[in-house]
Write a protein that holds these residues in place. Sequence first.
Motif, PDB file in Angstrom:
ATOM      1  N   LEU A  53     -16.431  -7.866  12.453  1.00  0.00           N
ATOM      2  CA  LEU A  53     -15.393  -8.905  12.377  1.00  0.00           C
ATOM      3  C   LEU A  53     -14.850  -9.046  10.955  1.00  0.00           C
ATOM      4  CD1 LEU A  53     -16.930 -11.569  14.762  1.00  0.00           C
ATOM      5  CD2 LEU A  53     -14.966 -10.080  15.177  1.00  0.00           C
ATOM      6  N   PHE A  54     -15.703  -8.864   9.957  1.00  0.00           N
ATOM      7  CA  PHE A  54     -15.254  -8.894   8.564  1.00  0.00           C
ATOM      8  C   PHE A  54     -14.258  -7.757   8.311  1.00  0.00           C
ATOM      9  CE2 PHE A  54     -15.736  -7.266   4.230  1.00  0.00           C
ATOM     10  CZ  PHE A  54     -15.364  -8.385   3.494  1.00  0.00           C
ATOM     11  N   PHE A  55     -14.605  -6.555   8.758  1.00  0.00           N
ATOM     12  CA  PHE A  55     -13.702  -5.422   8.577  1.00  0.00           C
ATOM     13  C   PHE A  55     -12.377  -5.642   9.297  1.00  0.00           C
ATOM     14  CE2 PHE A  55     -17.611  -2.960   7.594  1.00  0.00           C
ATOM     15  CZ  PHE A  55     -17.214  -2.471   6.362  1.00  0.00           C
ATOM     16  N   GLN A  56     -12.437  -6.243  10.478  1.00  0.00           N
ATOM     17  CA  GLN A  56     -11.230  -6.440  11.266  1.00  0.00           C
ATOM     18  C   GLN A  56     -10.369  -7.574  10.723  1.00  0.00           C
ATOM     19  OE1 GLN A  56     -11.943  -7.166  15.428  1.00  0.00           O
ATOM     20  NE2 GLN A  56      -9.795  -7.589  15.854  1.00  0.00           N
ATOM     21  N   HIS A  57     -10.951  -8.735  10.502  1.00  0.00           N
ATOM     22  CA  HIS A  57     -10.144  -9.926  10.195  1.00  0.00           C
ATOM     23  C   HIS A  57      -9.980 -10.208   8.705  1.00  0.00           C
ATOM     24  CE1 HIS A  57      -9.735 -10.959  14.373  1.00  0.00           C
ATOM     25  NE2 HIS A  57     -11.025 -10.792  14.542  1.00  0.00           N
ATOM     26  N   ILE A  58     -10.882  -9.754   7.882  1.00  0.00           N
ATOM     27  CA  ILE A  58     -10.767  -9.988   6.437  1.00  0.00           C
ATOM     28  C   ILE A  58     -10.141  -8.778   5.742  1.00  0.00           C
ATOM     29  CG2 ILE A  58     -12.001 -10.587   4.320  1.00  0.00           C
ATOM     30  CD1 ILE A  58     -12.039 -12.811   6.450  1.00  0.00           C
ATOM     31  N   LEU A  59     -10.648  -7.589   6.030  1.00  0.00           N
ATOM     32  CA  LEU A  59     -10.123  -6.383   5.382  1.00  0.00           C
ATOM     33  C   LEU A  59      -8.907  -5.801   6.098  1.00  0.00           C
ATOM     34  CD1 LEU A  59     -13.393  -4.520   4.331  1.00  0.00           C
ATOM     35  CD2 LEU A  59     -11.975  -6.100   3.002  1.00  0.00           C
ATOM     36  N   GLY A  60      -8.633  -6.262   7.312  1.00  0.00           N
ATOM     37  CA  GLY A  60      -7.439  -5.828   8.036  1.00  0.00           C
ATOM     38  C   GLY A  60      -7.526  -4.459   8.669  1.00  0.00           C
ATOM     39  N   LEU A  61      -8.733  -3.949   8.931  1.00  0.00           N
ATOM     40  CA  LEU A  61      -8.884  -2.663   9.615  1.00  0.00           C
ATOM     41  C   LEU A  61      -8.768  -2.904  11.121  1.00  0.00           C
ATOM     42  CD1 LEU A  61     -11.880  -1.155   7.624  1.00  0.00           C
ATOM     43  CD2 LEU A  61      -9.442  -0.867   7.215  1.00  0.00           C
ATOM     44  N   HIS A  62      -7.932  -2.126  11.765  1.00  0.00           N
ATOM     45  CA  HIS A  62      -7.682  -2.313  13.194  1.00  0.00           C
ATOM     46  C   HIS A  62      -8.693  -1.515  14.015  1.00  0.00           C
ATOM     47  CE1 HIS A  62      -3.935  -4.379  12.370  1.00  0.00           C
ATOM     48  NE2 HIS A  62      -3.688  -3.452  11.457  1.00  0.00           N
ATOM     49  N   PRO A  63      -9.401  -2.158  14.938  1.00  0.00           N
ATOM     50  CA  PRO A  63     -10.375  -1.424  15.753  1.00  0.00           C
ATOM     51  C   PRO A  63      -9.685  -0.614  16.843  1.00  0.00           C
ATOM     52  CG  PRO A  63     -10.324  -3.713  16.429  1.00  0.00           C
ATOM     53  CD  PRO A  63      -9.402  -3.592  15.238  1.00  0.00           C
ATOM     54  N   CYS A  64     -10.220   0.574  17.074  1.00  0.00           N
ATOM     55  CA  CYS A  64      -9.707   1.414  18.159  1.00  0.00           C
ATOM     56  C   CYS A  64     -10.541   1.153  19.421  1.00  0.00           C
ATOM     57  CB  CYS A  64      -9.782   2.882  17.759  1.00  0.00           C
ATOM     58  SG  CYS A  64     -11.463   3.500  17.559  1.00  0.00           S
ATOM     59  N   VAL A  65     -10.209   1.838  20.484  1.00  0.00           N
ATOM     60  CA  VAL A  65     -10.937   1.669  21.743  1.00  0.00           C
ATOM     61  C   VAL A  65     -12.413   2.017  21.569  1.00  0.00           C
ATOM     62  CG1 VAL A  65     -11.163   2.574  24.087  1.00  0.00           C
ATOM     63  CG2 VAL A  65      -8.929   2.029  23.196  1.00  0.00           C
ATOM     64  N   MET A  66     -12.697   3.101  20.865  1.00  0.00           N
ATOM     65  CA  MET A  66     -14.092   3.496  20.656  1.00  0.00           C
ATOM     66  C   MET A  66     -14.833   2.448  19.823  1.00  0.00           C
ATOM     67  SD  MET A  66     -14.326   6.145  22.450  1.00  0.00           S
ATOM     68  CE  MET A  66     -15.945   6.721  22.030  1.00  0.00           C
ATOM     69  N   CYS A  67     -14.160   1.862  18.849  1.00  0.00           N
ATOM     70  CA  CYS A  67     -14.768   0.790  18.046  1.00  0.00           C
ATOM     71  C   CYS A  67     -15.155  -0.388  18.941  1.00  0.00           C
ATOM     72  CB  CYS A  67     -13.809   0.304  16.968  1.00  0.00           C
ATOM     73  SG  CYS A  67     -13.355   1.529  15.735  1.00  0.00           S
ATOM     74  N   ILE A  68     -14.277  -0.722  19.873  1.00  0.00           N
ATOM     75  CA  ILE A  68     -14.536  -1.829  20.791  1.00  0.00           C
ATOM     76  C   ILE A  68     -15.727  -1.499  21.683  1.00  0.00           C
ATOM     77  CG2 ILE A  68     -13.588  -3.184  22.696  1.00  0.00           C
ATOM     78  CD1 ILE A  68     -12.393  -3.821  19.895  1.00  0.00           C
TER      79      ILE A  68
END
Length: 173
Positions: free
Chosen positions: A30-45
């Motif tokens: 969640l830190f990478f996604q919402h703070i650093l702005g990295l977008h998760p892909c399907v595999m990440c999910i």
Amino acid sequence: MIAFLRHIACQRWAWGLLAASALFLELCALFFQHILGLHPCVMCIYERIAILGVLAAGLTGLVNPQKWYLRWSALLLWGFSAVRGLQLALQHVDYQLNPSPFNVCSPYADFPSWLPLDSWIPWLFFPDGDCSEISWQFLGFSMPQWLVAIFAAYLLVATVVIIGNLARGRCCD
């Protein structure tokens, strides 16, 4: 050694440690996604869901590890989540290391119609990234490569603990 492994699996602190490690990884995602702005892909999910499976196993074992059915439910969920997470992470690494028009992941999550997590909790489960993109590295390894090591470690420890619990003898003092 077998008695020690059986004893560890009956301790709440061990299951709490497992749950805490998985919770830490979810918070990192969640830190990478919402703070650093990295977008998760399907595999990440999907890998995120496997980590949630390890978290659920830790919480199940934390309830009462002296009860054999709760302990074994937690052990099996832990092992299954680790195996599935390792498979997903290896496939994700393949997408990154061998990008081609024929080796791509879906842009949409494939959740069951009765459990559309990407619609219900989009801030956690909505994929909007590219699987083949390497947007973060640490010590020369991408995030999926780190997840291969993490899931392999989870699987190794789960296997050792499961083997220790298969041996006959009294588990809990």
